[in-house]
Each structure stands twice: as C-alpha cells, then as structure tokens.
Design an enzyme around this catalytic site. Structure first.
Site, PDB file in Angstrom:
ATOM      1  N   GLU A   1       0.818  -1.226   0.000  1.00 29.25           N
ATOM      2  CA  GLU A   1       0.000   0.000   0.000  1.00 29.25           C
ATOM      3  C   GLU A   1       0.843   1.263   0.000  1.00 29.25           C
ATOM      4  O   GLU A   1       0.632   2.170  -0.776  1.00 29.25           O
ATOM      5  CB  GLU A   1      -0.948  -0.018   1.202  1.00 29.25           C
ATOM      6  CG  GLU A   1      -1.997  -1.112   1.137  1.00 29.25           C
ATOM      7  CD  GLU A   1      -3.016  -0.972   2.238  1.00 29.25           C
ATOM      8  OE1 GLU A   1      -3.855  -0.055   2.157  1.00 29.25           O
ATOM      9  OE2 GLU A   1      -2.991  -1.767   3.185  1.00 29.25           O
TER      10      GLU A   1
ATOM     11  N   GLU B   1       2.503  -7.505   9.595  1.00 33.24           N
ATOM     12  CA  GLU B   1       1.105  -7.062   9.673  1.00 33.24           C
ATOM     13  C   GLU B   1       0.245  -8.124  10.349  1.00 33.24           C
ATOM     14  O   GLU B   1      -0.581  -7.826  11.212  1.00 33.24           O
ATOM     15  CB  GLU B   1       0.574  -6.782   8.270  1.00 33.24           C
ATOM     16  CG  GLU B   1      -0.879  -6.336   8.228  1.00 33.24           C
ATOM     17  CD  GLU B   1      -1.367  -6.074   6.824  1.00 33.24           C
ATOM     18  OE1 GLU B   1      -2.440  -5.458   6.681  1.00 33.24           O
ATOM     19  OE2 GLU B   1      -0.684  -6.486   5.869  1.00 33.24           O
TER      20      GLU B   1
END
Length: 876
Positions: free
Chosen positions: A447, A753
């Site tokens: 991202e 993550e």
C-alpha cells in the site's frame, strides 16, 4: 565542567542546507542550570541587536522577519560561555519566485506505471568567479536536478509526498562548486511520482493532476557583485530521458542505449499549483548502503540476493555488462522453500475483481562502459532481490542495497541481557524506518500510504526512537489538507484519491473511523508532550475541533441497527456506534477444525462491516474529547469546560452501555479491557475486577495475546501498571503464535502485519513490514528500562525511573535524548543488590523509585542507587 550551549537548530527542514521560513524558531540544548540565555545573529552580514531570552526550545525569532535567500549565522550564550556559530538560510519565498511552471510535451499516454521520465533543460553562459550559487526547485511529480551533469543536492524523491492541491514544498541545493566559466547546463528529470503515479494496494492512479511540471530558479552571486538568475520559462526544452518507465510503486526502467532525441519546446503555465512552501521535515536521503549477505544462483542467469534486512530503498548496480545487456531486478520480502523470490502474499484481492498482482521491478539496458544504475524515480520495500541477466555473467558484489528514508535523528537506545528482546527492538526500529519515507506509511510494499491509524498507534513509540517533530508536523499538514468539509479525517494522508471530492465513492462510506480519524487529536498531543511545542497544538486546533464535533454529532444522531428495536435512553446520545469503524483490526485470525486460517472480512464482509463497534468508537470519542479539553487549557481557550463536561458524559455513557456491574465488559475481549483500562474508562472500584478478567482471558489463551491493531501497544503497560508484570513478561516472551517472539524465531527483521506473517509451513501472509504491532517496544523503554516522562511533565522536564524487569533479565541499559539533553539509565543485578545508575541532563528532575519502597529525587548529574534483589524480585 561547564560547557557552552550545544546542538543549535531551527524548526525547519532542508537538505544539505538548513532552510527556514521568515521567522524560524530557535532551539538548543543547555549545559547549565539556567533557562535564561543571550542570543546573537548576523543576517546577510549585518549584526543584529543581541537579545536576552527565556527558554531554549522553539524560541521565537526576535529580529525582523527574514527576506528570501537571507544568510544567517547565530549563537547562544549561557553564563558567559558562547556556543559555536550555527548557520542556515532563508528559502526563496513564494512571492519572490520569477520562474514559470514548465511541462514536457507528452505525445502519447503510455498508461499508469508505464510512462517515461522527461528531461527538461536549459543552457547559459557564465563569466566570472562564483561566490554563491543556489538552485531552488520543485515539481508536480518526482524530480532530480543536475548542473553540468552533476547531481544537485542530496534529497531523494523530491519534492516529497504532500496533498498537492494545497501544499507543495521546494528544495534548495548549494551548486556553487558545480558551475564553471563559459557554457553551463541545468537539467531536471521529471516523472509521475506521488503526483499522478499509482498509489495504494490496488494501484489506483493519484488524482492530483494530469500534467507533470517543474519550476526552478538558479541564483548565482559573482565576485564582482553581479547577480544572475536562470529560471524555468519558455526557453527551456523537453527531450526523451533514458528513463523509459518510472513509477514509485511499480519501478523504473532505464535504457542507456536509447537516443535522447531532439529537444522540443516546453509548455508554460498549463498547470495549477499551490504556493511554494518549505518543509519542516528532514529530507529523504540514502542513509545507509548494504552489501548482500548471501547470493544464490537459483537457475542459470538468475540470482537471488539476501540483504538480511527488510527495508525501504533500492539496489544500485555498479557494473551493467557489455552494451545491450538487459538486467532485471525484482524486489520482495520473502523467498520460498527453493530460495526463489516470492511475492504472492502481497497481491491484493477485492471480491468480484481480478487479483492485483504485486510488482516491484526495475530494469536497465547497458550502453557499455562505466555506467551505474541507480533508480532514483522509485522506491521499494524489500529484503530480497531477484536479478536476471540473460547471456552475461553477473557479480553479486556489484549490487548494493541503498536504504532510502527520512533522515531522522536517533534519540532512543535500548539493550538488555535477553538477545531476543534486543532483536525485537531492532525489528520495530527498522520497521518504522522503512515506513518513514517523507510520511509515516503503513508498509513500504503493498500500500505504502499514510494511514492515520498506523501513526496514531505508533507515534508514542516513534518519539522514543527518533526526533520526529518536524517529520510529524509535515504529515499533519496533509491530514488537515485532506479533511472533509463535514469534519471527517481521511483514512490516509496525503490522499491521492481525494475522497473529500468523491463523497459518493464506496470508500467515502468507510471514512471517519475511531482510532484512525482520532490521529488528528492524539498525534499532536504526543508531539506536544514529547517536544514541548505548543504550536503543533495551535496549528491543528481547528481540525481537531471539526473532527470531534462531527463525531459528537454522529453519536447524537445515529444509532447502530442492533439498538433500533428499543427506545433510546438519554445517555445513548454519547454512544458513537452508528457510523463505520475499522474496529480493533488485525486481531489473530481464528482457525477451523483443520487449522486453516479464517478471515472474517473475506468470509462475510457485510457481517464485518455492519458489526457493532460502538465500544471502540465511544472509547476513542472519550479519549479525544478529554484530550481536547487538556489542549484547550494549554492554549488558553474557553472550550476547556465544555469539553471536560462532555468527556464526563461520554465516559458515563460508555460505562452504562458496555461495563457490567462485576467489572467485566460487554465485549469481553482482551482488547476491550486494555482500551478501557488505558483510557481511564473503568471506575477505580472496578479496575481490579477488570484486570482480573483480562488476565483470565490471557490465561485461557494459554498466555497468548488476542489483541489487534489498536490495543496491542497498551497491553503490556496496562498489565504492568496494575501489578501483573509477570503476565506481561509471559506474553512478551511467548514463542508460539500469536506472539512477538514467534516473529523473531521465524527470522523476521521487521514487524509483520499479520501475527503469523510467515506461518509454520513457511508460507507468507500480508505485509512483512507493518510497524503498528512494534509499538510493544515502548514497554521496553518505559518499563523494562524503567524510563518514562512524569505524567504532568512536558518536554521531558521531569522523569520517573522505575525499572520493572521480568523473565530472566539481569541487566538493561538505554537512553533518551530529550529536549534538555540525553537521559541515561542502566540497571543490573550485582550479587544481592539491584543497582541503578542514571544520568540526568540540565533543567531536568528525576524521581527514582525502587521496589523496597524508597524513592530518590535527583537532578542533573550521575547518580547510583540500589535496593535488595530479594525485594525487587518479589515485586514482579
């Protein structure tokens, strides 16, 4: 020994040159016990009237506002001792620019991620000795500048990531040494960059504009008093660059054999751009170069290099082979069982749409000779790079990782007797570094955008590791720029999608979440507490109020559908449950009977979307409103009483809706108890019961955590602060997933993550460089080391030192370089004694608490105190 003041600085950014605005604020570190100083300055050769000032942080500029390009040297006196002179320059202010915006001629649109860079250039004659030359430049796009073929300045990825509709920063470079008698040439290589390149997991093109452009002025002062200005205008030309493809996310292709082509006229003033300003942040630079630790030829002509560190940057090749040799570099964070690069875990999936395949790919075609490849129009997140060179030999020693990040000054150190915890600390440190590339991003790969929730979570930890004051002020400007008209804060900033102008977009419905939008309140407050800068509160005040008032209005006028079946009670007007919230986010994924991971969002996104997250929303509403009351008090505003009263009403509503009489919560999750206890939502008489239930949930999970994005960073401090340090350390030292040391044991070099970023089968999941869960290392500083700022202190004027070790730790040491100077702490078990050594800087007081009940209040200097080990061990 008494010394003169040190570390003189201004509250502005710049590259090799420190660049200021009209009225820079001045800071330094004192060496004595007075907060009264004398300052002197010389501006453009004119000595200013000396001034006596109080304080040493963000001291207001006491002389006339600076003019464009002013040269300043200044120094500070304390008790008759003077610092060395320190210098900086004023920028070229917007109204003084004469340059025009120029754009290249683009004959075709190759499409996002496939467009080339363009070379904008001019030539000029110069006669005489140069005494000073500065190139001021900026762009709508990413650019590099050169004078006579040599790079100008050292800033990477200029002009940086901003919300280009409102904010644009310029850069200044000292190019005095690059000019020569006779013919000279200035070149600007320009590509899409953040302005119109791809952004986010689905590579959606940024919507700041459709035409890239550059603006530059070269100012030359000659020894005979003449001044020459060379500015972008219609006389500049545009030609094809050897960079035939350039995208910040996808990568860069360079064909050194391509013909530059005939120069063409540029377009002039065909773009709209905001005024030129100067960034308060340190620049993005190449901060480190690393050789590959391992190189493996996985098949003929294909090599995989391991740099042993996941980071943000690129690979530089110092040898490109004979003319026509094509070298392809593919970047990633993971290798498969065969040692080959694997990036499938970074592909993006959206229901009903094709998979967005993850790509980070650079390519170069050699022209022969001594050329090097250094792709400066892109940046990658990677530990591994696969290099393919068909038909030609490749020497791995000619490839080096260049670590590219904001050049932040380190302020925090930590080490202890447990090497696994030292590794965990390094992982969190590197994870933040990899995500500090001009803005705080979520990850440097998939991202790479400035999610507000990520930095809201990590900011208190970031201030312990680095000086992030200017870096954060810059980013907060984008958060304000992207704020929606109704007061909502965008999910990420800079927001290239410009949700503020696309309220019918589905993503607009997911904008305005608790824990994400609350960054506009929480982050400035953290900066104020860490650095003592009231201005960071003042410049964000209006945005804070608009955000909080929007949330209050939504709490009062919307209800979650689960409550619609009953008549509302009066307290429900303070429950924020009727709009979208991301919630706790990234909690450990449940598994089915066969051990397969289940993703609640992918399995049934509508159920997840519609779930009642009012407990989270109302808790954050309480924290933001109560923080706003504190900020109002600091700024001397009359809003304090109103927000204090509202905070009390919200806390009461939270307790009535989500807290049971026995001290348990309606949500009854680890995250809910951590949040409630950390935010001060649980009444004093119920806190013990809430802590007991939190510990019970941890024990039921076999001493594993089940927290996610928002509450993980507060989990261990909450336990330790409520007398459960033993449980905190069992969690910290847990080795099976979900846990931090599971990451260590799986070879992670940054924080993942997903709690199982690389599972027991060696398969990777999601990003392997997401810093939010790395907020745990704040606990290593505040509790394991025991150094924290006192609750009522601002800018580290008062500290508390109270080590809380656990496990088998026998020593810890660390420091924090605060506004007054470095604070050092070291404790060790020496025979039957716990010995604590501290070093306190000037103008700072410290309270050292020992487990035998004694407390020692000390001031500047070195101090040693001790307590019996037996009592110490019993206390934890």
């Amino acid at each position: 020994m008494t010394r003169a003041p040190e570390r003189l600085s201004i509250d502005s950014g710049g590259g090799a040159l420190a660049i200021s605005g009209r009225t820079p604020r001045l800071s330094w570190e004192p060496t004595g016990d007075t907060d009264r100083f004398e300052i002197e300055a010389v501006v453009d050769g004119r000595r200013q009237q000396p001034q006596i000032v109080e304080g040493h942080r963000f001291v207001a500029w006491p002389w006339a506002p600076l003019t464009s390009r002013a040269e300043v040297v200044w120094r500070v006196g304390e008790a008759g001792l003077w610092s060395d002179w320190s210098g900086f320059e004023a920028g070229l202010f917007d109204e003084d620019w004469t340059a025009r915006w120029i754009s290249p001629e683009e004959t075709t649109d190759a499409g996002y991620g496939r467009r080339p860079a363009h070379l904008l250039a001019t030539a000029f004659e110069l006669m005489g000795d140069v005494v000073r030359a500065r190139l001021y430049s900026t762009a709508l796009g990413v650019y590099t500048a050169a004078v006579n073929g040599e790079r100008a300045g050292d800033v990477e990825l200029a002009p940086g990531a901003t919300s280009y509709d409102k904010t644009l920063h310029a850069q200044a470079a000292d190019v005095t040494h690059l000019l020569r008698d006779g013919a000279n040439r200035v070149e600007i290589e320009l590509s899409d960059g953040w302005f119109r390149g791809q952004v986010g997991a689905f590579r959606i093109p940024a919507a700041w504009g459709t035409t890239v452009a550059a603006r530059a002025e070269l100012h030359v002062d000659l020894a005979d008093g003449r001044h020459l200005t060379v500015a972008t205008d219609g006389s500049w030309t545009s030609s094809r660059s050897t960079v035939i493809r350039a995208d910040l996310m996808d990568g860069q292709s360079t064909d050194l054999t391509t013909a530059v082509g005939a120069p063409r006229p540029v377009s002039v003033d065909t773009v709209d751009a905001p005024p030129v300003t100067w960034s308060p942040a340190p620049p993005v630079r190449v901060v480190e170069t690393r050789a590959a630790a391992e190189a493996r030829e996985v098949r003929d002509g294909v090599w995989v290099l391991d740099f042993e560190q996941n980071a943000s940057g690129r690979v530089r090749l110092d040898e490109l082979g004979p003319a026509g040799t094509r070298t392809v570099l593919e970047y990633g964070e993971h290798v498969d069982a065969d040692g080959d690069l694997s990036t499938a875990h970074l592909d993006s999936h959206r229901p009903g749409e094709p998979v967005q395949v993850f790509v980070q790919r650079d390519e170069v075609i050699s022209a022969g000779g001594a050329d090097v490849f250094e792709p400066r129009h892109t940046v990658h997140g990677f530990q591994y790079v696969r290099i393919t060179r068909d038909g030609q030999p490749f020497d791995p020693a000619t490839a080096r990782m260049q670590v590219v990040q904001s050049d932040l000054r380190r302020t925090g150190l930590f080490a202890c007797s447990d090497e696994d915890l030292n590794t965990l600390h390094r992982m969190a440190d590197w994870s933040f570094r990899g995500n500090a590339v001009d803005i705080p991003t979520d990850c440097p790969t998939r991202e790479r955008i400035g999610w507000t929730g990520d930095y809201q979570v990590f900011a208190p930890t970031a201030t312990r590791l680095y000086d992030v004051h200017g870096f954060t002020r810059k980013w907060l400007r984008s958060v304000r720029d992207d704020q929606l008209d109704d007061g909502r804060i965008a999910n990420f900033s800079p927001d290239g999608r410009q949700i503020k102008h696309h309220l019918d977009d589905q993503f607009a419905m997911m904008t305005g979440s608790a824990g994400w939008g609350d960054a506009i309140v929480a982050v400035p407050w953290e900066m104020y507490r860490a650095y003592g800068d009231e201005q960071v509160l003042a410049e964000n005040w209006d945005a804070m109020v608009r955000w909080v008032e929007w949330a209050l209005e939504k709490a009062a006028t919307t209800r979650h559908h689960a409550r619609m079946q009953s008549a509302p009670e009066s307290f429900e007007q303070y429950l924020w449950d009727g709009t979208f919230h991301w919630g706790e986010w990234t909690e450990p994924k449940p598994k089915d009977a066969d051990g397969n991971r289940l993703d609640p969002i992918a399995h049934n996104p509508m159920v997840w979307f519609m779930a009642d997250k009012g407990e989270v929303g109302t808790a954050y509403l309480f924290r933001s409103v109560s923080t706003l009351a504190q900020i109002a008090s600091v700024l001397g505003r009359d809003d304090e009483a109103r927000y204090s009263d509202l905070a009390g009403r919200i806390r009461d509503a939270w307790q009535r809706a989500y807290l049971r009489d026995d001290g348990t919560t309606a949500t009854d999750s680890q995250a809910a108890y951590v949040r409630a206890l950390s935010f001060g939502l649980v009444p004093e008489g119920m806190r013990a019961a809430a802590v007991d239930r939190l510990v019970q949930l941890i024990e039921t999970a076999d001493h594993h955590l089940s927290t996610g994005f928002l509450s993980t960073g507060d989990l261990l401090p909450v336990l330790a602060d409520h007398g459960r340090a033993h449980t905190a350390y069992r969690l910290l030292l847990q080795r099976t997933a979900p846990s931090w040391l599971y990451m260590v044991d799986r070879g992670a070099t940054t924080i993942w993550e997903d709690w199982e970023g690389i599972d027991d089968n060696g398969e990777a999941h999601d990003s392997l460089n997401h810093y939010s869960k790395g907020a745990v290392v704040r606990f290593l500083h505040t509790h394991t080391l025991g150094l924290r700022q006192a609750p009522d202190s601002i800018g580290w004027r008062s500290v508390e030192i109270e080590p809380v070790p656990g496990g088998d730790l026998t020593w810890a040491r660390g420091s924090h370089h605060g506004p007054q100077g470095p604070i050092g702490v070291e404790w060790r078990i020496d025979g039957e004694e716990l010995v604590v050594d501290v070093e306190i800087p000037p103008l700072t007081t410290a309270l050292i608490r020992l487990p035998d009940g004694t407390a020692h209040r000390v001031s500047r200097g070195r101090h040693t105190v001790s307590a019996p080990v037996a009592r110490f061990a019993a206390s934890v």
